[in-house]
Motif scaffolding. Structure first.
Motif, PDB file in Angstrom:
ATOM      1  N   THR A 132       3.608  -2.648   5.003  1.00 13.55           N
ATOM      2  CA  THR A 132       2.932  -4.153   4.838  1.00 13.55           C
ATOM      3  C   THR A 132       2.734  -4.354   3.278  1.00 13.55           C
ATOM      4  O   THR A 132       2.815  -3.756   2.424  1.00 13.55           O
ATOM      5  CB  THR A 132       1.701  -4.306   5.687  1.00 13.55           C
ATOM      6  N   LYS A 133       2.322  -5.789   3.212  1.00 16.09           N
ATOM      7  CA  LYS A 133       1.848  -6.095   1.710  1.00 16.09           C
ATOM      8  C   LYS A 133       0.763  -5.621   1.368  1.00 16.09           C
ATOM      9  O   LYS A 133       0.377  -5.869   0.286  1.00 16.09           O
ATOM     10  CB  LYS A 133       1.938  -7.918   1.814  1.00 16.09           C
ATOM     11  N   TYR A 134       0.005  -5.155   1.988  1.00 11.26           N
ATOM     12  CA  TYR A 134      -1.304  -4.368   1.726  1.00 11.26           C
ATOM     13  C   TYR A 134      -1.180  -3.170   1.139  1.00 11.26           C
ATOM     14  O   TYR A 134      -2.013  -2.394   0.854  1.00 11.26           O
ATOM     15  CB  TYR A 134      -2.486  -4.500   2.835  1.00 11.26           C
ATOM     16  N   SER A 135       0.078  -2.476   1.252  1.00 11.86           N
ATOM     17  CA  SER A 135       0.267  -1.158   0.691  1.00 11.86           C
ATOM     18  C   SER A 135      -0.029  -1.024  -0.442  1.00 11.86           C
ATOM     19  O   SER A 135      -0.226   0.161  -1.353  1.00 11.86           O
ATOM     20  CB  SER A 135       1.632  -0.573   1.043  1.00 11.86           C
ATOM     21  N   ASP A 136       0.089  -2.016  -1.421  1.00  8.17           N
ATOM     22  CA  ASP A 136      -0.256  -2.239  -2.985  1.00  8.17           C
ATOM     23  C   ASP A 136      -1.664  -2.729  -3.027  1.00  8.17           C
ATOM     24  O   ASP A 136      -1.852  -3.427  -4.338  1.00  8.17           O
ATOM     25  CB  ASP A 136       0.909  -3.093  -3.643  1.00  8.17           C
ATOM     26  N   TYR A 137      -2.427  -2.888  -2.273  1.00 10.37           N
ATOM     27  CA  TYR A 137      -3.846  -3.344  -2.447  1.00 10.37           C
ATOM     28  C   TYR A 137      -4.494  -2.860  -3.628  1.00 10.37           C
ATOM     29  O   TYR A 137      -5.070  -3.629  -4.570  1.00 10.37           O
ATOM     30  CB  TYR A 137      -4.658  -3.401  -1.252  1.00 10.37           C
ATOM     31  N   ILE A 138      -4.607  -1.479  -3.833  1.00 12.74           N
ATOM     32  CA  ILE A 138      -5.199  -0.872  -4.772  1.00 12.74           C
ATOM     33  C   ILE A 138      -4.657  -1.391  -6.004  1.00 12.74           C
ATOM     34  O   ILE A 138      -5.465  -1.512  -6.953  1.00 12.74           O
ATOM     35  CB  ILE A 138      -5.216   0.548  -4.565  1.00 12.74           C
ATOM     36  N   HIS A 139      -3.326  -1.157  -6.327  1.00 11.16           N
ATOM     37  CA  HIS A 139      -2.504  -1.757  -7.464  1.00 11.16           C
ATOM     38  C   HIS A 139      -2.896  -3.080  -7.902  1.00 11.16           C
ATOM     39  O   HIS A 139      -3.118  -3.406  -8.952  1.00 11.16           O
ATOM     40  CB  HIS A 139      -1.205  -1.346  -7.163  1.00 11.16           C
ATOM     41  N   GLU A 140      -3.138  -3.870  -6.863  1.00  2.17           N
ATOM     42  CA  GLU A 140      -3.445  -5.323  -6.909  1.00  2.17           C
ATOM     43  C   GLU A 140      -4.832  -5.340  -7.679  1.00  2.17           C
ATOM     44  O   GLU A 140      -4.930  -6.448  -8.620  1.00  2.17           O
ATOM     45  CB  GLU A 140      -3.258  -6.097  -6.126  1.00  2.17           C
ATOM     46  N   LEU A 141      -5.697  -4.619  -7.143  1.00  2.00           N
ATOM     47  CA  LEU A 141      -7.021  -4.724  -7.619  1.00  2.00           C
ATOM     48  C   LEU A 141      -7.044  -4.190  -9.359  1.00  2.00           C
ATOM     49  O   LEU A 141      -7.587  -4.564 -10.006  1.00  2.00           O
ATOM     50  CB  LEU A 141      -8.020  -3.800  -6.657  1.00  2.00           C
ATOM     51  N   VAL A 142      -6.317  -3.213  -9.362  1.00  7.47           N
ATOM     52  CA  VAL A 142      -6.283  -2.498 -10.929  1.00  7.47           C
ATOM     53  C   VAL A 142      -5.574  -3.575 -11.609  1.00  7.47           C
ATOM     54  O   VAL A 142      -6.051  -3.627 -12.831  1.00  7.47           O
ATOM     55  CB  VAL A 142      -5.297  -1.253 -10.660  1.00  7.47           C
ATOM     56  N   GLU A 143      -4.598  -4.324 -11.408  1.00  3.94           N
ATOM     57  CA  GLU A 143      -4.017  -5.248 -12.214  1.00  3.94           C
ATOM     58  C   GLU A 143      -4.963  -6.237 -12.621  1.00  3.94           C
ATOM     59  O   GLU A 143      -5.109  -6.832 -13.545  1.00  3.94           O
ATOM     60  CB  GLU A 143      -2.734  -5.838 -11.508  1.00  3.94           C
ATOM     61  N   LEU A 144      -5.661  -6.645 -11.589  1.00  2.00           N
ATOM     62  CA  LEU A 144      -6.668  -7.956 -11.510  1.00  2.00           C
ATOM     63  C   LEU A 144      -7.720  -7.199 -12.695  1.00  2.00           C
ATOM     64  O   LEU A 144      -8.195  -8.115 -13.670  1.00  2.00           O
ATOM     65  CB  LEU A 144      -7.227  -8.219 -10.367  1.00  2.00           C
ATOM     66  N   ASP A 145      -8.246  -6.077 -12.570  1.00  2.00           N
ATOM     67  CA  ASP A 145      -9.217  -5.412 -13.397  1.00  2.00           C
ATOM     68  C   ASP A 145      -8.850  -5.552 -14.729  1.00  2.00           C
ATOM     69  O   ASP A 145      -9.336  -5.830 -15.744  1.00  2.00           O
ATOM     70  CB  ASP A 145      -9.651  -4.168 -12.672  1.00  2.00           C
ATOM     71  N   VAL A 146      -7.720  -4.764 -15.161  1.00  2.00           N
ATOM     72  CA  VAL A 146      -7.305  -4.840 -16.467  1.00  2.00           C
ATOM     73  C   VAL A 146      -6.877  -5.744 -17.098  1.00  2.00           C
ATOM     74  O   VAL A 146      -7.427  -6.187 -18.212  1.00  2.00           O
ATOM     75  CB  VAL A 146      -5.931  -3.931 -16.347  1.00  2.00           C
ATOM     76  N   SER A 147      -6.320  -7.034 -16.437  1.00  2.00           N
ATOM     77  CA  SER A 147      -6.077  -8.088 -16.954  1.00  2.00           C
ATOM     78  C   SER A 147      -7.563  -9.053 -17.374  1.00  2.00           C
ATOM     79  O   SER A 147      -7.450  -9.327 -18.464  1.00  2.00           O
ATOM     80  CB  SER A 147      -5.251  -9.330 -16.201  1.00  2.00           C
ATOM     81  N   ARG A 148      -8.268  -9.010 -16.357  1.00  2.00           N
ATOM     82  CA  ARG A 148      -9.764  -9.740 -16.765  1.00  2.00           C
ATOM     83  C   ARG A 148     -10.580  -8.809 -17.909  1.00  2.00           C
ATOM     84  O   ARG A 148     -10.948  -9.375 -18.670  1.00  2.00           O
ATOM     85  CB  ARG A 148     -10.325  -9.821 -15.413  1.00  2.00           C
ATOM     86  N   THR A 149     -10.279  -7.698 -17.715  1.00  2.00           N
ATOM     87  CA  THR A 149     -11.081  -6.708 -18.500  1.00  2.00           C
ATOM     88  C   THR A 149     -10.712  -6.736 -20.027  1.00  2.00           C
ATOM     89  O   THR A 149     -11.629  -6.749 -20.754  1.00  2.00           O
ATOM     90  CB  THR A 149     -11.459  -5.318 -18.014  1.00  2.00           C
TER      91      THR A 149
END
Length: 204
Positions: free
Chosen positions: A119-136
């Protein structure tokens, strides 16, 4: 939107099947049969198995992502308030809030973290990581411009540390910790990672 009794039955049986077998191995035929309905009745609510899975987890997943964005905004607010030294304290506070949110929707996050392959949620943690790294990284750039950081970290190392951090946080779900166990674990985890970040970045 109010959920009908039929739809709720499908959701309940679907959740049980996904938790038991994971998305890929879950049987739509079994879900429909166990719910006591025809496939036609099922398709009246969901076009496929993936849509049923999304219906089960989307609210919890989107809710955590939005709260995570709000927490990042709160860090940017520290700059205008000249309280950036409180960044680590604020991060730990929000992390504990996130853990309680996860435990309020534990089965949904169990599905996302352990049962979502295919499912598209298999990358959920990765997407959170990308969001965090970008904003941080934007946050750290602003702090550096204001002379609030004496150290630095490469993008690659930042990404790897953040990925390890988020994976460690969701181990609470993988290992079926109780809420109380998870909170104590997260407190220790925050101390460990905060010490590392302080050593690298040297917030002033």
């Amino acid at each position: 939107m109010k959920i009908s009794e039929t739809q709720q039955k499908i959701l309940t049986v679907g959740k049980r099947e996904f938790l038991d077998k994971g998305f890929k191995d879950a049987s739509l035929r079994k879900i429909v049969a166990e719910a006591g309905f025809t496939k036609g009745a099922f398709y009246g609510y969901y076009p496929d198995k993936a849509a049923l899975f999304e219906a089960l987890v989307s609210d919890a997943a989107d809710g955590l992502t939005e709260q995570f964005k709000s927490a990042q905004d709160a860090h940017f607010d520290l700059i205008s308030e000249n309280e950036t030294a409180k960044s680590r304290e604020l991060s730990t506070k929000y992390l504990l809030y996130f853990v309680n949110y996860i435990y309020d929707y534990f089965e949904e996050f169990k599905l996302i973290i352990c049962c979502s392959e295919g499912t598209k949620y298999s990358d959920y943690i990765h997407e959170l990581v990308e969001l965090d790294v970008s904003r941080t990284e934007k946050y750290y750039t602003l702090l550096k411009d204001k002379g609030k950081i004496a150290g630095s970290v490469s993008h690659e190392l930042h990404h790897m540390i953040t990925s390890a951090y988020f994976t460690a946080v969701f181990e609470t779900v993988v290992h079926d910790m109780t809420r109380e166990q998870a909170i104590e674990y997260i407190k220790e985890l925050a101390i460990f990672f905060n010490s590392g970040w302080d050593g690298l970045l040297k917030l002033i």
